[in-house]
Design a protein around this motif. Structure first.
Motif, PDB file in Angstrom:
ATOM      1  N   ALA A   1       9.365   5.270  -4.631  1.00  0.00           N
ATOM      2  CA  ALA A   1       9.682   5.128  -5.799  1.00  0.00           C
ATOM      3  C   ALA A   1      10.984   6.240  -6.231  1.00  0.00           C
ATOM      4  CB  ALA A   1       8.746   5.518  -7.190  1.00  0.00           C
ATOM      5  N   GLU A   2      10.873   7.327  -5.551  1.00  0.00           N
ATOM      6  CA  GLU A   2      12.900   7.563  -5.261  1.00  0.00           C
ATOM      7  C   GLU A   2      13.516   7.211  -4.779  1.00  0.00           C
ATOM      8  OE1 GLU A   2      11.391  10.499  -1.715  1.00  0.00           O
ATOM      9  OE2 GLU A   2       9.306  11.328  -2.800  1.00  0.00           O
ATOM     10  N   LEU A   3      13.334   6.028  -4.550  1.00  0.00           N
ATOM     11  CA  LEU A   3      14.296   4.504  -3.612  1.00  0.00           C
ATOM     12  C   LEU A   3      14.478   3.674  -4.540  1.00  0.00           C
ATOM     13  CD1 LEU A   3      13.197   4.006   0.621  1.00  0.00           C
ATOM     14  CD2 LEU A   3      14.650   6.773  -0.993  1.00  0.00           C
ATOM     15  N   GLY A   4      13.701   3.605  -5.615  1.00  0.00           N
ATOM     16  CA  GLY A   4      14.101   2.432  -6.911  1.00  0.00           C
ATOM     17  C   GLY A   4      13.530   1.289  -6.830  1.00  0.00           C
ATOM     18  N   ILE A   5      11.831   1.709  -5.820  1.00  0.00           N
ATOM     19  CA  ILE A   5      11.804   0.107  -4.611  1.00  0.00           C
ATOM     20  C   ILE A   5      10.728   0.378  -4.845  1.00  0.00           C
ATOM     21  CG2 ILE A   5      14.221  -1.395  -3.558  1.00  0.00           C
ATOM     22  CD1 ILE A   5      12.338   0.109  -0.923  1.00  0.00           C
TER      23      ILE A   5
ATOM     24  N   ILE B   1       4.181   9.268   5.001  1.00  0.00           N
ATOM     25  CA  ILE B   1       2.491   8.887   4.704  1.00  0.00           C
ATOM     26  C   ILE B   1       2.048   8.771   5.903  1.00  0.00           C
ATOM     27  CG2 ILE B   1       0.829   7.361   3.114  1.00  0.00           C
ATOM     28  CD1 ILE B   1       3.954   7.221   1.330  1.00  0.00           C
ATOM     29  N   GLN B   2       2.174   7.401   6.704  1.00  0.00           N
ATOM     30  CA  GLN B   2       1.427   8.155   7.498  1.00  0.00           C
ATOM     31  C   GLN B   2       0.523   8.646   8.051  1.00  0.00           C
ATOM     32  OE1 GLN B   2       1.521   3.634  10.168  1.00  0.00           O
ATOM     33  NE2 GLN B   2       1.233   4.267  11.565  1.00  0.00           N
TER      34      GLN B   2
ATOM     35  N   HIS C   1      -6.408   1.419  -2.034  1.00  0.00           N
ATOM     36  CA  HIS C   1      -5.864   1.859  -3.009  1.00  0.00           C
ATOM     37  C   HIS C   1      -4.627   3.008  -3.021  1.00  0.00           C
ATOM     38  CE1 HIS C   1      -5.461   2.241  -7.286  1.00  0.00           C
ATOM     39  NE2 HIS C   1      -6.391   3.289  -6.664  1.00  0.00           N
ATOM     40  N   ALA C   2      -5.998   4.637  -2.276  1.00  0.00           N
ATOM     41  CA  ALA C   2      -4.686   5.831  -2.622  1.00  0.00           C
ATOM     42  C   ALA C   2      -3.795   5.764  -1.507  1.00  0.00           C
ATOM     43  CB  ALA C   2      -6.003   6.942  -1.818  1.00  0.00           C
ATOM     44  N   LEU C   3      -3.765   4.711  -0.227  1.00  0.00           N
ATOM     45  CA  LEU C   3      -2.683   5.277   0.406  1.00  0.00           C
ATOM     46  C   LEU C   3      -1.354   3.710  -0.337  1.00  0.00           C
ATOM     47  CD1 LEU C   3      -1.636   5.330   3.170  1.00  0.00           C
ATOM     48  CD2 LEU C   3      -1.975   3.267   4.091  1.00  0.00           C
ATOM     49  N   MET C   4      -1.322   3.030  -1.278  1.00  0.00           N
ATOM     50  CA  MET C   4      -1.057   2.265  -1.630  1.00  0.00           C
ATOM     51  C   MET C   4      -0.222   2.686  -3.096  1.00  0.00           C
ATOM     52  SD  MET C   4      -0.547  -0.913  -0.149  1.00  0.00           S
ATOM     53  CE  MET C   4       0.479  -2.055  -1.709  1.00  0.00           C
ATOM     54  N   ALA C   5      -0.657   3.465  -3.642  1.00  0.00           N
ATOM     55  CA  ALA C   5      -0.583   4.435  -4.509  1.00  0.00           C
ATOM     56  C   ALA C   5       0.551   5.472  -3.820  1.00  0.00           C
ATOM     57  CB  ALA C   5      -1.591   4.779  -4.681  1.00  0.00           C
ATOM     58  N   GLU C   6       0.346   6.159  -3.323  1.00  0.00           N
ATOM     59  CA  GLU C   6       0.632   6.755  -2.301  1.00  0.00           C
ATOM     60  C   GLU C   6       2.316   6.281  -1.381  1.00  0.00           C
ATOM     61  OE1 GLU C   6       0.553  10.617   0.949  1.00  0.00           O
ATOM     62  OE2 GLU C   6      -1.363   9.491  -0.059  1.00  0.00           O
TER      63      GLU C   6
END
Length: 156
Positions: free
Chosen positions: A32-36, A115-116, A21-26
């Protein structure tokens, strides 16, 4: 946040769920910065090599038919992908990533890699490869039947 009963072993289900959940939220926040969305990222990634139908990509991403259509409608409206009839099956629609989609996908891959790397950097260096090998072993073995992309599962 260990959900460990007193004197008992850590709760694997809770820990993996929390981490996911935490990884998916990040991931979602970064994309979201890219609009996708992460779902759109998965579709673009699987469509990139070409030659796959929207049904095949949906299966690879664990997306049901209706959600796949909505996702592709959004990607087409944004100019990131397009569908065209398959030359070998008049019922199938092949998905192609546009040039703009390629640019967005490259940036999305950079975000995912960043992120990874950041998440893995929280582990001692000696543990990183062991952790990744262990997770891959679980997902490729004991937990393979429940992995993302299986029919009936939402996109991961």
């Amino acid at each position: 946040m260990t959900s460990c009963p007193p004197g008992g072993a850590p709760d694997l289900m809770f820990l993996l769920s929390w981490a996911s959940h935490a990884l998916m939220a990040e991931h979602a926040a970064g994309l979201a910065e890219l609009g996708i969305s992460p779902r759109a990222h998965c579709v673009l990634l699987k469509a990139r090599p070409g030659g796959l139908s929207q049904r095949q990509i949906g299966e690879l991403c664990g997306i049901d038919k209706t959600t796949m259509v909505v996702t592709l409608d959004q990607l087409e409206a944004a100019g990131l992908a397009r569908r065209h009839p398959s030359p070998s099956d008049r019922r199938a629609r092949l998905v192609e990533v546009t040039r703009e989609g390629e640019k967005i996908l490259d940036r999305a891959q950079e975000i995912a890699a960043r992120i990874q790397a950041d998440v893995l950097a929280a582990l001692p260096e000696a543990d990183r490869d062991v952790f990744l090998r262990s997770i891959k072993s679980l997902v490729g073995g004991r937990l393979a039947g429940q992995a993302c992309g299986q029919p009936g599962r939402s996109a991961c």
